[in-house]
Design a protein around this motif. Structure first.
Motif, PDB file in Angstrom:
ATOM      1  N   CYS A 875      40.485  52.692  26.233  1.00 40.76           N
ATOM      2  CA  CYS A 875      41.259  51.639  25.573  1.00 40.76           C
ATOM      3  C   CYS A 875      41.285  51.828  24.062  1.00 40.76           C
ATOM      4  N   GLY A 895      36.674  43.221  37.192  1.00 38.92           N
ATOM      5  CA  GLY A 895      37.491  42.268  36.447  1.00 38.92           C
ATOM      6  C   GLY A 895      37.086  42.132  35.003  1.00 38.92           C
ATOM      7  N   CYS A 897      36.332  44.368  32.954  1.00 43.41           N
ATOM      8  CA  CYS A 897      36.918  45.421  32.114  1.00 43.41           C
ATOM      9  C   CYS A 897      38.320  45.041  31.641  1.00 43.41           C
ATOM     10  N   CYS A 898      38.919  44.033  32.282  1.00 43.08           N
ATOM     11  CA  CYS A 898      40.310  43.713  31.997  1.00 43.08           C
ATOM     12  C   CYS A 898      40.496  43.104  30.607  1.00 43.08           C
ATOM     13  N   LEU A 901      41.656  45.916  28.548  1.00 40.52           N
ATOM     14  CA  LEU A 901      43.044  46.230  28.907  1.00 40.52           C
ATOM     15  C   LEU A 901      44.003  45.177  28.371  1.00 40.52           C
ATOM     16  N   SER A 902      43.585  43.939  28.417  1.00 35.49           N
ATOM     17  CA  SER A 902      44.415  42.858  27.902  1.00 35.49           C
ATOM     18  C   SER A 902      44.700  43.061  26.422  1.00 35.49           C
ATOM     19  N   LEU A 916      47.340  49.332  38.532  1.00 37.43           N
ATOM     20  CA  LEU A 916      45.915  49.116  38.817  1.00 37.43           C
ATOM     21  C   LEU A 916      45.682  48.980  40.319  1.00 37.43           C
ATOM     22  N   ASN A 919      42.216  48.610  43.030  1.00 37.04           N
ATOM     23  CA  ASN A 919      40.970  48.268  42.333  1.00 37.04           C
ATOM     24  C   ASN A 919      40.376  47.078  43.075  1.00 37.04           C
ATOM     25  N   LEU A 922      38.782  44.078  41.223  1.00 34.58           N
ATOM     26  CA  LEU A 922      39.533  43.452  40.123  1.00 34.58           C
ATOM     27  C   LEU A 922      39.372  41.931  40.156  1.00 34.58           C
ATOM     28  N   GLY A 926      39.927  39.107  36.861  1.00 33.06           N
ATOM     29  CA  GLY A 926      40.578  40.240  36.209  1.00 33.06           C
ATOM     30  C   GLY A 926      42.057  39.988  35.993  1.00 33.06           C
ATOM     31  N   LEU A 930      44.235  39.833  32.431  1.00 34.68           N
ATOM     32  CA  LEU A 930      45.433  40.643  32.236  1.00 34.68           C
ATOM     33  C   LEU A 930      46.630  39.772  31.838  1.00 34.68           C
ATOM     34  N   CYS A 949      44.885  45.240  45.703  1.00 36.65           N
ATOM     35  CA  CYS A 949      43.759  44.635  44.990  1.00 36.65           C
ATOM     36  C   CYS A 949      43.292  43.382  45.750  1.00 36.65           C
TER      37      CYS A 949
END
Length: 1204
Positions: A875, A895, A897-898, A901-902, A916, A919, A922, A926, A930, A949
């Motif tokens: 990221c 989730g 980790c999102c 990503l967000s 994704l 996953n 998630l 998550g 997002l 997901c």
């Protein structure tokens, strides 16, 4: 060597031959000890003449002694290893013996064993040289060698040196020494004058069998190739015999006195005979069985015109001038005569019995003399070993009754490898040569013939000694076979070219006749038919096979291996038509027919066609013309070019069922083009290839060379996709003994190993290669391949897409790829690393590459757990202003980790697609994180994939909010997320919002029922952006579809594609038909795998026939209809003006249904461009109907799938 003409001696009266052995022994001893006896003289002196030994002995003792010392020293040095010899020379150069100083180091440094021996004799002379050698052996701790040399000297020189005083035992010992000396060395055919090779350093055991083979067994041997041939030879070797057992009693206690050793030309008969001579003399073979073994060369016997006797034959074998022939003849049961090359004798054995001799001293013409030996009238107690090709067995059978047959089959796989190591004498060179030959199964197969093996080894050794790459030597199979042809016709060089050409043409005609008749064993009549029965006309390429037939034997001919038959068959097509030939037996030459039949054959013409290409190489055509006087046809190359061009497609994307067959056929085309090995031809032949896809191939090194050569010359090739293939690369270390592996690794740790795809990558780097897409999927690539791929990234500026899914590249491999990505010349836009063992450790390198490479727009990292740290590192790169990534696919995170990503979604100005899918961790949390990024005003994301997901309906409120806010999101994939009706109803709130820009939503397998279809129908009638709805694998049923159809018929509905297999029946088909006649926007409808039946399809046809119908694509696979509705479909095809694609793969629709469709397809109003059918519905008649359709409408694509 022969010592002159056979008329050497005048025999004494043969009454002694009839007396007892004891009296004969006494006579012999008296002859040996009496200086004045007739037999004590020199060979060539008359009976009773005194031998002129007095002067000679004194003059020769010194010379003989020096010779024996020389032999002793050489034997001692020969027994040293290379390392011990090096130590010996080093010590010798630093030592002062006998006060004569030391031998200069410069003279010893590059000296071989013979040179070292000569230097010892030169500096120290005579016996002192032996003393010095013993002393050096002792100093370097070779005490056993020192003791052995001391013992041998004592044996040699502590006895009388006067030949006249030698005992019978001494004569025997001297004979063995002479034989050892004579047969110790061999000479290669291409060696310089005076260059010899030590027999034991080259000779390799051969596979010998002592049982007759059946015709079918021989056929299997001739036809087998590669691993199959190795299996056959291994099976034969399991019942093999050795030379040592040939004269041992059988299970009945009987020992046959005559052994016939059979074998084809070049199979090793003469070398085996020489090895027997040497091993007997060295005391390693038949030590107690035979006192004397004599070698008779039949080729030399042909040259002897004068009369001789068996005694003269013995004299001829003897290097010493005083052979005790009478003593030798006392025990004939202790004698073995090796008669080498019986088939080369020019005379007949059909002699009257009265003409045969019984006295070994009796003078007779050579044919009578040998006939007497064979027919056992002279020395009947003696033993014979006769080597011959099977052709001579018939005439031999006239002479002999009790025979033991043994046949040399050639080298087994292990014996081939042993021969290579012995030939090269250098482990590294031997391994290189073996790898090269093993990479080509045809070459490795024919190496079972020692002569062919020698030719191949000779060529490879010359190339290695020049420091050149082996792949440049005889690059093709045809090249090696041409070398073999050249080598075998050398003995026929005294013939005129015209005669040679005639023989060659007959041989080619026989081969081609057999190919067309699929025949590999030929009868005598066929040999005669093609003029191969004349003297000197039967070439060395044929092998005679004797098979038992009822109570008799029959002789059938075959080529040494089927590949040789294919080679000569191909040669026939290269030769120009002979106007003088009127023999109707010669096969008609039509290259077009050959190529057409090849396409339909079960591979039996494969190698013939390949050789045809190889023979048309300009250099080989020149050789054929100059060396063999061949007249060549100039038109054939043009025919081959047209054939290759006609048998290729610009895009080799084919249905799975046909891909394997067709693509292997394409690879054979590549093999053919490679075999010719001419750049201009390759460029012209392969010019139309733009895309190549290869599935499930095992690429040998030879396959890789052919593929690389052709890819290099495919100037229009833009896409190369290779799926589930392997690339063989033999490990250097695997061929080393275990104890040597560590040393090898230590010595080679700094040397890069070529990866399995090295050859292909070299071709791709060619400046003329314009490849844009390269894909290796599930090809067992490892990190070692990434160095070559990285090199391509840094040099190939046309390459825009690289996909490596399913290869275990690991951390080191990905890091190597990143180096290529960061190269200034890298123009890559798409990189796929799905399931490539990408770990957290390499995410930093990837992040750096994203920040450096401003062209990379697509990155797939799915299929592996990257971990929270890995996601965070990636990221960081994605948020950099220099990162231009537009599409990102990865999975394996939670989730939490999102959040990172967000942040990327709210920051990146380039990222438009985030996938994704799958996953599983998630979760709803998550998705919530997002969606925060999706709602940010700076978010540019257009496509979000959440397929598979594990989320619940809870997340739908977050997604609904994002849909009503995001101005960029156009595609949402929720397939398999199990949202249920309640979740979709919440989503519909966002879809109804005026700000929602979504165009495509995938809700397949989301546990939906008819309960949510009212909401979805409402969306269809209100949404101004939604154009595609996927509802497959849901229990929507007929009632749900009826609700959806209300929305589809609404004037404001913008839907263009509806896909559903949702347990539908005929009940909903009226509604769907109404949609087809009403909707002005729906161009694609898929109702696959629903039980519509004939009635349902007929209802749909009503809609298709409506003038307002705008449908372009209709998929009806698996809808359980029969031929009963095909008339309606045919009528609809002739009426509808928009339908361009119809997929019907339905097994229940029989041939009559397809025939009805053909009527609609041929109608002038039919606009269909693509039709898909199941092969179950296609018989020969139906196929003709379809071919007729194709003929009338050549642009129409009709695809037939077998396993729908």
């Amino acid at each position: 060597m022969p010592r002159g003409p056979l008329e050497l001696t005048t025999p004494p009266p043969y009454h002694a031959a009839q007396s007892s052995r004891s009296s004969r022994a006494a006579q012999e001893q008296s002859r040996v000890l009496a200086p004045g006896s007739a037999r004590a003289g020199k060979v060539g002196e008359g009976p009773g003449e005194p031998p002129q030994l007095g002067a000679q002995v004194g003059q020769t003792v010194t010379g003989n002694q020096s010779s024996r010392i020389s032999d002793l020293l050489l034997l001692a040095l020969d027994n040293l290893s290379q390392e011990d010899l090096k130590r010996f020379k080093d010590k010798l150069s630093h030592s002062d013996f006998e006060g004569k100083g030391n031998i200069p180091r410069g003279r010893l440094e590059n000296a071989d064993r013979i040179d070292t021996k000569n230097l010892l004799m030169e500096f120290y002379s005579g016996d002192a040289a032996v003393d010095v050698t013993i002393e050096v052996f002792t100093q370097i701790n070779l005490r056993d060698s020192a003791a052995k040399l001391r013992e041998e000297r004592e044996k040699e020189f502590h006895q009388s040196q006067n030949p006249s005083e030698l005992s019978a035992k001494g004569y025997k010992k001297k004979y063995k020494e002479d034989i050892k000396k004579k047969y110790k060395l061999i000479k290669d055919m291409n060696s310089h004058f005076g260059d010899y090779m030590i027999l034991n350093r080259r000779y390799t055991n051969l596979t010998i069998v002592d049982r007759p083979r059946q015709a079918k067994e021989r056929e299997h041997e001739i036809m087998a190739m590669g691993w199959r041939h190795a299996e056959v030879m291994t099976e034969r070797a399991s019942s093999a015999v050795t030379l040592a057992t040939l004269y041992k009693p059988d299970k009945d206690g009987q020992t046959l006195q005559v052994v016939v050793l059979l074998g084809a030309a070049g199979i090793g008969k003469t070398m085996t005979a020489r090895k027997i001579m040497y091993d007997w003399a060295a005391g390693e073979l038949y030590k107690k069985k035979f006192d004397y073994v004599f070698y008779i060369n039949c080729r030399e016997m042909n040259l002897l015109n004068k009369q001789g006797s068996v005694a003269d034959v013995i004299f001829r074998s003897w290097l010493n001038t005083n052979a005790p022939v009478n003593h030798i003849l006392v025990n004939p049961e202790k004698l073995l005569f090796i008669i080498d090359g019986l088939d080369e004798l020019r005379f007949s054995f059909d002699q009257p019995k009265d003409n045969l001799c019984t006295d070994p001293w009796e003078k007779k013409p050579m044919e009578i003399l040998l006939s007497s030996l064979f027919r056992r009238t002279v020395l009947p107690e003696s033993y014979l070993m006769i080597t011959t090709r099977p052709a001579a067995l018939e005439k031999l059978g006239q002479c002999l009754e009790c025979l033991c047959y043994a046949e040399i089959l050639g080298f087994s796989e292990a014996e081939r490898e042993e021969y290579f190591h012995k030939f090269f004498g250098n482990e590294n060179q031997a391994r290189q040569a073996l790898r090269f030959v093993k990479a080509n199964e045809i070459l490795f197969t024919v190496c079972f013939v020692p002569f062919v093996c020698w030719i191949i080894c000779t060529v490879l050794k010359q190339q290695l000694e020049k420091g050149e790459n082996l792949t440049q030597t005889s690059k093709t199979v045809t090249g090696v076979y041409m070398l073999y042809l050249s080598s075998l016709v050398k003995p026929l060089s005294n013939n005129t070219k015209q005669h040679l050409y005639g023989n060659l043409r007959g041989l080619c005609s026989l081969a081609a006749d057999g190919i067309w008749k699929q025949k590999i064993l030929f009868e005598e009549e066929e040999i005669k038919k093609f003029g191969l029965d004349q003297e000197n006309s039967l070439p060395l390429f044929l092998n005679e096979n004797i098979f038992q037939k009822e109570t008799d034997c029959e002789c059938l001919y075959s080529f040494i291996h089927f590949s040789f038959q294919e080679f000569f068959a191909a040669l026939l097509y290269v030769l120009e038509e002979d106007e003088t030939t009127t023999d109707s037996g010669i096969p008609k030459k039509d290259v077009k027919t050959l190529l057409e039949n090849y396409g339909n054959s079960k591979n039996y013409l494969m190698l013939t066609v390949r050789f045809l290409f190889g023979l048309l190489n300009e250099e080989r055509m020149k050789d054929l013309k100059e060396k063999f006087g061949c007249k060549l046809s100039p038109k054939i190359k043009a025919n081959l070019l047209k054939w290759v061009q006609a048998n290729q497609q610009t895009d080799l994307t084919l249905p799975c069922v046909h891909e394997g067959i067709y693509q292997s056929y394409q690879l054979v085309l590549f093999d053919c083009v490679y075999e010719m090995h001419e750049e201009d031809f390759a460029v012209n032949a392969l010019d139309h290839f733009t895309e190549l896809k290869l599935n499930q191939n095992k690429f040998t090194q030879m396959d890789q060379r052919a593929l690389s050569f052709c890819v290099k010359h495919c100037r229009s090739l833009e896409s190369l996709c290779i799926y589930d293939c392997t690339f063989s690369l033999e490990d250097h270390e695997e061929e080393l003994p275990r104890r040597q592996k560590w040393l090898h690794q230590k010595n080679h740790q700094d040397k890069p190993k070529h990866s399995p795809i090295y050859l292909l990558c070299q071709a791709l780097k060619d400046p003329n290669c314009k490849l844009k897409k390269l894909e290796f999927c599930d090809c067992h690539l490892t990190a070692a391949c990434c160095e070559d791929l990285s090199s391509i990234l840094g040099t190939k500026q046309t390459l825009a897409e690289l996909r490596l899914a399913g290869n275990s590249l690991g951390e080191s491999g990905v890091k190597l790829l990143c180096e290529g990505l960061k190269h200034a010349n890298c123009k890559l836009q798409k990189l796929g690393l799905k399931a490539c063992e990408v770990s957290t450790a390499c995410c930093g390198e990837l992040s750096s590459a994203l920040n450096t490479n401003q062209l990379l727009t697509d990155l797939d990292l799915s299929g592996k757990q990257l971990g929270a740290l890995g996601i965070k590192l990636l990221c960081e790169g994605l948020k950099q202003p220099n990162c231009k990534l537009q599409r990102l696919v990865f999975c394996g995170f939670t989730g939490t980790c999102c959040g990172d990503l967000s942040t990327v979604l709210s920051t990146s100005q380039s990222l438009t697609e985030l996938d994704l899918s799958y996953n599983f961790s998630l979760g709803d949390v998550g998705v919530q994180l997002l969606c925060e990024g999706l709602k940010h005003p700076n978010c540019k994301l257009q496509i979000l994939g959440l397929e598979g997901c594990r989320v619940s309906s809870v997340c739908c409120s977050f997604l609904s909010s994002a849909l009503s806010t995001s101005q960029a999101l156009t595609v949402l994939n929720l397939w398999g997320t199990k949202l249920g009706d309640s979740g979709v109803q919440v989503l519909c709130e966002g879809l109804r919002h005026p700000n929602c820009k979504l165009q495509k939503i995938l809700l397949g397998s989301c546990s939906l029922t008819a309960a949510c279809c009212g909401d979805l129908s409402s969306i269809l009638s209100t949404s101004q952006s939604l154009t595609e709805l996927e509802l497959a694998d849901n229990k929507v049923v007929d009632s749900g579809v009826q609700l959806l159809c209300e929305g589809l018929k609404h004037p404001d509905c913008k839907l263009q594609k509806l896909m559903q297999y949702c347990d539908l029946t005929v009940a909903c088909c009226g509604d769907l038909s109404s949609v087809l006649s009403t909707s002005q926007t729906l161009p694609e409808l898929s109702v696959r795998w629903n039980n519509l039946g004939d009635s349902g399809v007929q209802l749909l046809c009503e809609g298709l026939k409506h003038p307002n119908c705008k449908l372009q694509i209709l998929q009806l696979s698996g809808c359980h209809f029969t031929a009963a509705c095909c008339g309606d479909l045919a009528f609809a095809l002739s009426t509808n003006q928009t339908l361009t694609e119809l997929i019907l793969g339905e097994k229940t629709m029989d041939n009559s249904g397809v025939k009805q469709l053909c009527e609609g397809l041929t109608h002038p109003n039919c606009k269909l461009q693509k039709l898909g059918l199941s092969s179950v519905n296609i018989n020969e008649d139906t196929q003709r109907e379809l071919d007729a359709v194709k003929k009338r409408k050549p642009d129409m694509v009709i695809r037939v799938w077998k396993n729908w």
